[in-house]
Design an enzyme around this catalytic site. Structure first.
Site, PDB file in Angstrom:
ATOM      1  N   ALA A   1      52.314  18.385  65.082  1.00  0.00           N
ATOM      2  CA  ALA A   1      51.741  19.554  64.400  1.00  0.00           C
ATOM      3  C   ALA A   1      52.616  19.919  63.206  1.00  0.00           C
ATOM      4  O   ALA A   1      52.876  21.085  62.939  1.00  0.00           O
ATOM      5  CB  ALA A   1      51.634  20.733  65.358  1.00  0.00           C
TER       6      ALA A   1
ATOM      7  N   LYS B   1      55.671  24.761  67.162  1.00  0.00           N
ATOM      8  CA  LYS B   1      54.710  24.352  66.132  1.00  0.00           C
ATOM      9  C   LYS B   1      53.307  24.248  66.711  1.00  0.00           C
ATOM     10  O   LYS B   1      52.333  24.734  66.124  1.00  0.00           O
ATOM     11  CB  LYS B   1      55.117  22.989  65.542  1.00  0.00           C
ATOM     12  CG  LYS B   1      56.290  23.072  64.614  1.00  0.00           C
ATOM     13  CD  LYS B   1      56.474  21.752  63.857  1.00  0.00           C
ATOM     14  CE  LYS B   1      57.639  21.870  62.907  1.00  0.00           C
ATOM     15  NZ  LYS B   1      57.829  20.669  62.100  1.00  0.00           N
TER      16      LYS B   1
ATOM     17  N   ILE C   1      55.408  13.889  73.734  1.00  0.00           N
ATOM     18  CA  ILE C   1      54.316  13.026  74.166  1.00  0.00           C
ATOM     19  C   ILE C   1      54.828  11.924  75.089  1.00  0.00           C
ATOM     20  O   ILE C   1      54.064  11.276  75.807  1.00  0.00           O
ATOM     21  CB  ILE C   1      53.579  12.419  72.950  1.00  0.00           C
ATOM     22  CG1 ILE C   1      52.266  11.757  73.357  1.00  0.00           C
ATOM     23  CG2 ILE C   1      54.449  11.404  72.215  1.00  0.00           C
ATOM     24  CD1 ILE C   1      51.233  12.693  73.977  1.00  0.00           C
TER      25      ILE C   1
ATOM     26  N   ALA D   1      59.717   5.707  67.565  1.00  0.00           N
ATOM     27  CA  ALA D   1      59.720   5.641  69.031  1.00  0.00           C
ATOM     28  C   ALA D   1      58.437   6.250  69.592  1.00  0.00           C
ATOM     29  O   ALA D   1      57.790   5.673  70.478  1.00  0.00           O
ATOM     30  CB  ALA D   1      60.940   6.365  69.587  1.00  0.00           C
TER      31      ALA D   1
ATOM     32  N   CYS E   1      83.374  -3.133  59.921  1.00  0.00           N
ATOM     33  CA  CYS E   1      84.546  -3.141  59.037  1.00  0.00           C
ATOM     34  C   CYS E   1      84.275  -2.458  57.706  1.00  0.00           C
ATOM     35  O   CYS E   1      85.182  -1.943  57.071  1.00  0.00           O
ATOM     36  CB  CYS E   1      85.065  -4.567  58.828  1.00  0.00           C
ATOM     37  SG  CYS E   1      83.781  -5.758  58.526  1.00  0.00           S
TER      38      CYS E   1
END
Lengths: 643, 355
Positions: A27, A74, A98, A122, A175
């Site tokens: 949202a 939201k 979700i 993800a 490094c």
């Protein structure tokens, strides 16, 4: 609302629209626009989910929110705002992730279609799998700056979100971060690591001290003693953890400052091979810095606080102040507490700004304002309302096609900043069929992973490979050893004892196979393991068949808005990742099988799953004679004879 | 009007910087040389928006969120039950109120920093000088002749003109930024390898530093709306370019003629009659230009009724962004038409002028 008519004025589509149930995931920028479009088009039954709360920086585009709503959910506020202009809409709001197992395949099956309005990979991976499992159409989308894209995913018919391997987050060699930074971003990454080492969760992959194993330094054993002697006064760097050492000083900012910016730098200087072709770093001593006058570059950026670039003394002071504040925060939380870096937490952001700038100065780089550091450290993707408005409009148009049963009319649509050579600002492309080798949607998904069975821990397998790389949320792993040995159980606590053991301890060796299930995603993946002892430094595993994760050479790219619109790729959390940030101009070079391009290099802008050529993004430019790979003609009118 | 931005007026507060953070990161706060940033110009601009139906509401939202100084919403029509459900600014229960007035409160809530006003008079009754107080004028739902007249008034005085409409699945926007619209484009500088230490000790290879940009000045010229709409397609030259011309241009002519003749747009409640009239107008328009009637196939009637909300969102997004670009004089403007076909998902920019 405006009637949705079929050809000939029929109203079946309108009936379908008002009766079906749809799910909106997110949202935020796209989500607000999408909810508005849906109700105005006549959708009545809408569920919306978002785990985030409202921030002031959302207000330039997430128009369902006002200043008074900052801090609230939201999803909840979006629902309330929409009901103001459409009270008969039936909206359910979830302030939740979700990825919560409550939202299982049965939950998803309630909906005719799902529309993503997400900002991270993800979650996109997860919803992709849930929709495949539930066999429900998914409309995927993304925006970044002026650019945007919409596409439709339907099991068996189109590519899924994971059919094409996505470039993983750009990482820098250890490094570079620890010894030889050459760009501001290296210093910023170092500063974020430092934050975690001092105040947060210590991570073995986030070392900040000089890396004595740097292959470039290659000093012979005879010099070892000399180097050990030149290390900081408090003893061998490696044996004491940074956090423990800091604690032993009582988080004394001056002592910390001198260790990081003087002692460690002096140590680096003894690794003289590093500095043969590079400008050597110059140590900073706190006392010396105090003697300096406050120098500040001329007031810039309209006098705004965050736009100023302070001098060395200014950043030293900022470092000191932020360490003290963070120290208090830590103390307040009690024994064994850890802080989590958040770009919107002022002392955390101050700390990274100061530490990064001091390091930049040490390594002869121009220092950056807090505004710029925040962009890089916080993976901030610039955003405006209009791009989201256009994309959300396109999402609903695709939704209408799906509801009409016209899946073959569905398209991937790209929004460009400027029209392409065919005058198109919005470019529709035919959808691609599924990748038969996709490790997610193929009928029996399978992958091969190279790793060192004697060095890889079960914990790493779970977190870095199965969860991070392969997008699982709660994996269960069985070894195909004839005994069905359970390596990892998604049940809390069941296989904790295995976590710190190496894979080889379970009889895993070259050629071993693992059956990995994520029951929530209804997903089974067969993982073939190849034992490998000569992976690159800092590389823990390799997936066979992936494009290599090269950090790209600097392309000559004229556009500024090429950000990856996948958002913060590594987590489901909104923008609080402590991982390596993506550079603003992160145009990814993907090796192509196609004919060599006529321009200097091919660049692909990746967003929401589908790659496209840079020529789609610019007005004219190189390669207009090249075959347009990702734009298939819809009808004859779209084919223009090339000179 | 745009070249004289007073400095005192343009200091940006911390509060604004926080709210506009994400777009400042896209546009940049300062344009290097002139020290007047994109955001500055926008924050000094006054815009007139005519028509508060679906498309108007979208444009209003986009301009208010972007942060213009002032926006006047002008609409003389009353809220009907239908218009209540057609846009998101008008709260339920506003039937009988003036449309601009009813939209005002929710529009203002979008961004308290913008001065939003409502004007309930018919735009036809406004004197010429009325339009000249604005930096940009955006006309939606206006008949063709009115648009042409206002375009003529405005372009004489360097007021930017925008027009836009949505008809079912189709939509367009038109812009006239004047014969000489100046703007800047940001180009990334390729940093040459040097012995200098500006960005680190390892500056051997050319790098593109995101903060090293240069602003390039450019100019674009625009023709009048009259000229853009009154192209003679019977000439040889015009005929030759027909193949590359979006058919939407002719569809627009048809729909504008319907609006002029009937005083309204095609409406679902008179679908059958309006369809017949539309096809007739199509025949007349195309024949007058010596064009084949299959340029606009018969099915077109099914897809140009009502303002479809998602199409308003797309056209309103593009139109809103063009207004923002023109006011801030940054980035190449789309010249001079944008056509969106919601069935195909294609959006095309093309230049139509008599010359």
């Amino acid at each position: 609302p405006a009637e949705v008519l079929g050809p000939g004025g029929e109203t079946e589509l309108a009936d379908s629209v008002s009766s079906c149930r749809v799910l909106v995931v997110g949202a935020g920028g796209i989500g607000c626009e999408l909810l508005k479009n849906l109700v105005l088009t006549g959708f009545k039954n809408i569920e919306v989910i978002d785990l985030d709360t409202i921030d002031v920086s959302n207000l330039n585009r997430q128009f369902l929110f006002q200043k008074k709503h900052v801090g609230k959910s939201k999803a909840q506020v979006a629902k309330e705002s929409v009901l103001q202009f459409c009270p008969e809409a039936n909206i359910t709001a979830y302030h939740d992730s979700i990825m919560n197992p409550d939202y299982n395949v049965e939950f998803f099956k309630n909906f005719m279609l799902v529309m993503n309005a997400l900002d991270n990979r993800a979650a996109r991976n997860h919803v992709n799998r849930m929709c495949l499992a539930a066999n429900i159409p998914l409309i995927e989308s993304g925006t970044a700056g002026y650019l945007g894209q919409v596409t439709v995913i339907k099991k068996g018919l189109t590519e899924c979100y994971e059919c094409q391997p996505k470039p993983t987050q750009k990482t820098f060699p250890g490094c570079t971060i620890r010894n030889t930074p050459s760009e501001p971003i290296h210093c910023i990454v170092w500063a974020k690591y430092l934050y975690n080492q001092l105040f947060g969760e210590e991570d073995a992959d986030q070392e900040v001290s000089p890396d004595t194993a740097d292959p470039e330094a290659s000093w012979d054993p005879a010099q070892t003693a000399a180097r050990a002697g030149a290390s900081n006064q408090d003893g061998d760097i490696k044996r004491v953890s940074t956090k423990d050492w800091a604690r032993s000083t009582g988080y004394d900012p001056v002592k910390i400052f001198n260790k990081l910016f003087k002692d460690d730098i002096m140590y680096l200087l003894t690794m003289d091979k590093l500095w043969k072709k590079r400008k050597a770093p110059q140590p900073l001593d706190w006392a010396v810095v105090q003697e300096m006058a406050y120098i500040q570059e001329e007031v810039s950026g309209q006098g705004l606080r965050d736009q100023q670039v302070l001098g060395v003394k200014g950043y030293a002071q900022l470092f000191c102040n932020s360490v003290e504040t963070l120290r208090s925060q830590l103390a307040e939380k009690g024994e064994g507490a850890q802080l989590v870096w958040d770009k919107d937490d002022p002392p955390a952001m101050d700390f990274v700004t100061a530490a990064a700038n001091l390091r930049m100065h040490v390594f002869s780089m121009n220092m950056k304002s807090r505004f710029d550091v925040k962009s890089m450290a916080g993976n901030i993707i610039p955003a405006i309302a209009t791009t989201n408005a256009v994309i959300a409009g396109l999402i609903v148009l695709e939704a209408l096609k799906i509801l009409s049963g016209d899946l073959e009319q569905c398209r991937t649509v790209f929004l460009n900043k400027q029209p392409n050579p065919r005058k198109k600002l919005l470019v529709p492309c035919a959808l691609d069929p599924p990748n038969t080798n996709c490790y997610v949607c193929a009928s029996k998904p399978e992958v091969t992973v190279k790793l060192n069975v004697h060095k890889t821990l079960v914990q790493s397998l779970q977190d870095k490979i199965l969860k991070e790389k392969f997008g699982m949320v709660a994996p269960d792993v069985q070894i195909e050893d004839g005994k069905g040995t359970i390596l990892i159980s998604s049940e809390e606590g069941e296989t904790d004892a295995n976590n710190s053991k190496c894979l080889s301890e379970f009889g895993i060796r070259n050629g071993s196979r693992l059956q990995v299930d994520d029951f929530l995603q209804d997903y089974t993946l067969l993982v073939n393991l190849l034992h490998c002892e000569d992976l690159e430094k800092d590389v823990e595993f390799e997936v066979v068949g992936d494009a290599p994760d090269k950090a790209p050479p600097a392309p000559n790219v004229p556009e500024e808005d090429k950000n990856i619109a996948n958002g913060n790729q590594d987590s489901a959390l909104p923008s609080t990742s402590s991982k390596v940030p993506i550079e603003k101009d992160d145009v990814l070079i993907v090796d192509s099988d196609e004919e060599p391009s006529s321009s200097t290099m091919e660049a692909a802008v990746e967003m929401g799953g589908v790659k496209r050529k840079l020529e789609d993004v610019e007005t004219g430019g190189a390669g207009s004679k090249r075959k347009r790979l990702f734009e298939l003609p819809i009808n004859d009118d779209d084919i223009i004879a090339l000179d | 009007m745009l070249d004289t931005v007073e400095k005192e007026d343009t200091v940006i507060s911390e509060e604004e910087a926080a709210q506009y953070d994400r777009q400042i990161r896209l546009w940049g706060l300062d344009a290097q040389k002139s020290n007047i940033g994109l955001h500055q110009r926008l924050r000094g601009s006054h815009v007139l928006l005519v028509g508060l139906r679906g498309l108007g509401a979208e444009v209003a939202k986009n301009l208010i969120l972007a942060g213009v100084k002032g926006l006047t919403l002008l609409d003389h029509e009353e809220v009907t039950e239908e218009s209540c459900r057609a846009q998101f600014l008008i709260p339920v229960g506003s039937e009988g109120q003036n449309r601009a007035q009813a939209s005002l409160e929710r529009a203002q809530y979008l961004n308290p920093m913008v001065d939003v006003k409502a004007d309930t008079e018919p735009v036809e009754s406004k004197p010429d000088e009325f339009f000249l107080q604005f930096d940009a004028v955006c006309l939606t739902g206006c008949p063709r002749d009115l648009m042409i007249r206002i375009d003529q008034i405005c372009s004489q005085k360097n007021v930017k003109v925008f027009c836009g409409d949505v008809f079912g699945y189709h939509g367009y926007m038109f812009s006239n930024l004047g014969p000489e619209h100046h703007y800047v484009e940001e180009k990334l500088k390729a940093v040459k390898p040097s012995e200098g230490t500006s960005d680190g000790p390892d500056t051997k290879k050319p790098k593109v530093d995101p903060s090293e940009t240069t602003m390039v000045k450019k100019t674009a010229s625009f023709c009048s709306l009259k000229e853009a709409l009154e192209i003679d397609w019977t000439s040889e030259k015009a005929k030759a370019s027909l193949k590359r011309t979006p058919a939407d241009y002719f569809l627009l002519q048809v729909l504008l003629k319907f609006r002029t003749d009937k005083g309204r747009d095609p409406q679902p409640s008179s679908f059958a009659d309006d369809s017949t009239i539309l096809r007739q107008i199509r025949d007349d328009v195309l024949e007058a230009q010596g064009l084949a009637s299959d340029l606009i196939p018969d099915e077109f009637v099914s897809y140009c009724f009502s303002e479809m909300a998602p199409v308003c969102a797309v056209v309103g997004g593009v139109l809103g962004q063009e207004i923002v670009k023109a006011l801030s004089q940054r980035d190449a403007p789309h010249r001079n038409f944008f056509f969106f076909d919601g069935l195909k998902g294609s959006g095309v920019v093309d230049y139509f002028a008599t010359k």
